[in-house]
Design an enzyme around this catalytic site. Structure first.
Site, PDB file in Angstrom:
ATOM      1  N   GLY A   1       0.582  -1.331  -0.104  1.00 59.90           N
ATOM      2  CA  GLY A   1       0.037  -0.088   0.054  1.00 59.90           C
ATOM      3  C   GLY A   1       0.787   1.266  -0.030  1.00 59.90           C
ATOM      4  O   GLY A   1       0.504   2.359  -0.641  1.00 59.90           O
ATOM      5  N   ASN A   2       1.972   1.315   0.634  1.00 64.84           N
ATOM      6  CA  ASN A   2       2.820   2.390   0.588  1.00 64.84           C
ATOM      7  C   ASN A   2       3.546   2.926  -0.489  1.00 64.84           C
ATOM      8  O   ASN A   2       4.116   3.898  -0.544  1.00 64.84           O
ATOM      9  CB  ASN A   2       3.942   2.364   2.092  1.00 64.84           C
ATOM     10  CG  ASN A   2       4.884   1.046   1.648  1.00 64.84           C
ATOM     11  OD1 ASN A   2       4.484   0.132   0.882  1.00 64.84           O
ATOM     12  ND2 ASN A   2       5.912   1.253   2.131  1.00 64.84           N
TER      13      ASN A   2
ATOM     14  N   LYS B   1     -13.508  -9.013   6.373  1.00 66.91           N
ATOM     15  CA  LYS B   1     -12.277  -8.063   5.704  1.00 66.91           C
ATOM     16  C   LYS B   1     -13.290  -6.664   5.908  1.00 66.91           C
ATOM     17  O   LYS B   1     -14.254  -6.578   5.189  1.00 66.91           O
ATOM     18  CB  LYS B   1     -12.186  -8.627   4.440  1.00 66.91           C
ATOM     19  CG  LYS B   1     -11.128  -7.452   3.577  1.00 66.91           C
ATOM     20  CD  LYS B   1      -9.781  -7.457   3.963  1.00 66.91           C
ATOM     21  CE  LYS B   1      -9.084  -6.235   3.317  1.00 66.91           C
ATOM     22  NZ  LYS B   1      -7.910  -5.854   3.857  1.00 66.91           N
TER      23      LYS B   1
ATOM     24  N   LYS C   1      -4.064  -9.425  -1.765  1.00 68.46           N
ATOM     25  CA  LYS C   1      -3.251  -9.167  -3.065  1.00 68.46           C
ATOM     26  C   LYS C   1      -1.794 -10.055  -3.033  1.00 68.46           C
ATOM     27  O   LYS C   1      -1.258 -10.392  -3.864  1.00 68.46           O
ATOM     28  CB  LYS C   1      -2.915  -7.745  -3.292  1.00 68.46           C
ATOM     29  CG  LYS C   1      -1.823  -6.888  -2.189  1.00 68.46           C
ATOM     30  CD  LYS C   1      -0.463  -6.668  -2.760  1.00 68.46           C
ATOM     31  CE  LYS C   1       0.571  -6.057  -1.858  1.00 68.46           C
ATOM     32  NZ  LYS C   1       0.641  -6.443  -0.444  1.00 68.46           N
TER      33      LYS C   1
ATOM     34  N   LYS D   1       1.576 -12.499   3.585  1.00 67.73           N
ATOM     35  CA  LYS D   1       2.810 -12.467   2.740  1.00 67.73           C
ATOM     36  C   LYS D   1       3.660 -13.691   3.046  1.00 67.73           C
ATOM     37  O   LYS D   1       4.267 -14.135   1.890  1.00 67.73           O
ATOM     38  CB  LYS D   1       3.654 -11.330   3.326  1.00 67.73           C
ATOM     39  CG  LYS D   1       2.990  -9.720   2.963  1.00 67.73           C
ATOM     40  CD  LYS D   1       3.707  -8.751   3.356  1.00 67.73           C
ATOM     41  CE  LYS D   1       3.040  -7.597   3.433  1.00 67.73           C
ATOM     42  NZ  LYS D   1       1.815  -7.064   2.807  1.00 67.73           N
TER      43      LYS D   1
HETATM   44  P1  ADP Z   1       1.151  -3.773   2.764  1.00 64.06           P
HETATM   45  O1  ADP Z   1       0.326  -2.599   2.806  1.00 64.06           O
HETATM   46  O2  ADP Z   1       2.870  -3.527   2.301  1.00 64.06           O
HETATM   47  O3  ADP Z   1       0.630  -5.140   2.414  1.00 64.06           O
HETATM   48  P2  ADP Z   1       1.010  -4.621   5.485  1.00 64.06           P
HETATM   49  O4  ADP Z   1       0.748  -3.414   6.506  1.00 64.06           O
HETATM   50  O5  ADP Z   1      -0.344  -5.420   5.149  1.00 64.06           O
HETATM   51  O6  ADP Z   1       1.764  -3.990   4.203  1.00 64.06           O
HETATM   52  O7  ADP Z   1       2.052  -5.457   6.280  1.00 64.06           O
HETATM   53  C1  ADP Z   1       3.141  -4.978   6.818  1.00 64.06           C
HETATM   54  C2  ADP Z   1       3.379  -4.762   8.277  1.00 64.06           C
HETATM   55  O8  ADP Z   1       3.305  -6.128   8.763  1.00 64.06           O
HETATM   56  C3  ADP Z   1       4.607  -4.158   8.672  1.00 64.06           C
HETATM   57  O9  ADP Z   1       4.448  -2.687   8.575  1.00 64.06           O
HETATM   58  C4  ADP Z   1       4.626  -4.813  10.169  1.00 64.06           C
HETATM   59  O10 ADP Z   1       4.159  -3.685  11.038  1.00 64.06           O
HETATM   60  C5  ADP Z   1       3.703  -5.999  10.337  1.00 64.06           C
HETATM   61  N1  ADP Z   1       4.395  -6.954  10.829  1.00 64.06           N
HETATM   62  C6  ADP Z   1       3.491  -7.831  11.589  1.00 64.06           C
HETATM   63  N2  ADP Z   1       4.101  -9.271  12.066  1.00 64.06           N
HETATM   64  C7  ADP Z   1       5.395  -8.968  11.409  1.00 64.06           C
HETATM   65  C8  ADP Z   1       6.739  -9.581  11.370  1.00 64.06           C
HETATM   66  N3  ADP Z   1       6.724 -10.814  12.045  1.00 64.06           N
HETATM   67  N4  ADP Z   1       7.621  -9.199  10.632  1.00 64.06           N
HETATM   68  C9  ADP Z   1       7.729  -8.192  10.045  1.00 64.06           C
HETATM   69  N5  ADP Z   1       6.602  -7.438  10.116  1.00 64.06           N
HETATM   70  C10 ADP Z   1       5.735  -7.659  10.695  1.00 64.06           C
HETATM   71 MG    MG Z   2      -1.186  -2.665   4.093  1.00 63.67          MG
END
Ligand code: ADP
Ligand code: MG
Length: 314
Positions: free
Chosen positions: A13-14, A131, A212, A274
């Site tokens: 998202g970023n 969701k 996604k 992820k």
């Molecule tokens: P995106 O928008 O890129 O899909 P998300 O916000 O859904 O990203 O997921 C990324 C976030 O996951 C990071 O900002 C972090 O705060 C969080 N996170 C939770 N658990 C973990 C972990 N075990 N290792 C790394 N990041 C983590």
């Molecule tokens: Mg996100």
């Protein structure tokens, strides 16, 4: 030419909406430029590239805009909103990649594919939609929306009401063959935006949201990609994330990562999908998946940064 490596890159998202910015068109172009430059570098290094992206903030924006329309104007459905974001973000990303490639002195031809993804009506998530999407409402408004549109409303952790939709498992990328052909002809393809537009077994559009990262993993497997890279806003995958004994992983075997996954190190709404997406890719293809910081995408690609998930026996 035939042995070029194909890399599927999922943007978080970023990549388009940086935290702390309002999201004016100008800010969007500025933010996407940084991601586009990294992708152009990867492509100019000789890899074939498919880019996928999230759409959470953009779809939220559209749903909110629909809400503010006069009462006599029809509401557009969620699948149409997702389709709109594929065009919106596809344009931003593809146009920016071509321009950044030009500044690197290489030619890049992009193609943006409006992508449909098949899901099953029998997916368990239809029994329990969870969701959250769109605006926040009071209990009273939520009741009205349930009656008016048949939406399912739930109280969110902040105590306000929001619409919830199912998040079914992606089963098949309808455009996978076309995407593969474009990639083999050296187009940089932008596809499965926002996880794709969900359609059911009868090709009827579905009011749901597909993760996604899971959809990107399925696409990577469907086109026989060699590598799968997930870019987000942290430097990789950590165990004991946010705790005093936090440990960032650099290279990890798929079995080891599955063990950490089972131990609950990766929450469902963020790092969980992820890690699952990466595990599925590595197990099925024997290729490497990487998770890392978008700002350092080229270094993640070069394996100088990020977490790299490798098969047990390479
Ligand atoms: P995106 O928008 O890129 O899909 P998300 O916000 O859904 O990203 O997921 C990324 C976030 O996951 C990071 O900002 C972090 O705060 C969080 N996170 C939770 N658990 C973990 C972990 N075990 N290792 C790394 N990041 C983590
Ligand atoms: Mg996100």
């Amino acid at each position: 030419m035939t042995c070029l490596e194909t890399v599927v890159i999922a943007l978080g998202g970023n990549a388009i909406l940086r935290r702390g910015t309002k999201g004016t068109p100008r800010e969007q172009w500025e933010t996407v430029k940084a991601a586009a430059r990294e992708i152009a570098r990867i492509a100019s290094n000789g890899s074939r590239v498919v880019v996928t992206h999230g759409n959470g903030p953009q779809v939220g924006y559209l749903l909110e805009a629909f809400e503010s329309l006069p009462r006599d104007k029809p509401r557009q459905s969620l699948d149409l909103a997702v389709a709109m974001t594929q065009g919106w973000l596809g344009f931003l990303i593809a146009h920016s990649i071509e321009r950044e490639a030009e500044t690197l002195g290489v030619e890049a031809k992009t193609a943006v594919i409006v992508t449909r993804v098949m899901v099953s009506r029998r997916d368990p998530s239809f029994e329990n939609p969870s969701k959250y999407i769109g605006s926040y409402y009071t209990e009273e408004e939520a009741k009205r929306l349930e009656e008016q549109y048949g939406w399912v409303m739930k109280r969110d952790p902040r105590g306000m009401y929001r619409r919830v939709v199912p998040s079914p498992t992606p089963l098949r990328i309808l455009e996978a063959d076309r995407i593969k052909q474009l990639v083999e002809n050296n187009y940089i393809v932008v596809a499965v935006g926002g996880g794709g537009i969900p359609v059911d077994e009868d090709l009827q559009p579905v009011e749901a949201v597909i993760d996604k990262d899971l959809a990107s993993s399925l696409l990577a497997r469907s086109i026989n990609a060699d590598r799968f890279i997930i870019l987000t806003d942290v430097k990789g995958v950590a165990v004991n994330y946010g705790k005093p004994d936090e440990e960032w992983l650099t290279t990890v075997t798929v079995s080891q990562l599955e063990e950490y996954y089972a131990q609950g190190h990766f929450p469902p709404g963020s790092m969980g999908p992820k890690v699952k997406a990466a595990i599925d890719f590595v197990k099925e293809t024997g290729g490497t998946a990487s998770i890392g910081d978008l700002q350092e995408a080229y270094r993640v690609y070069r394996r100088e940064s990020g977490t790299h998930i490798i098969p047990d026996k390479p």
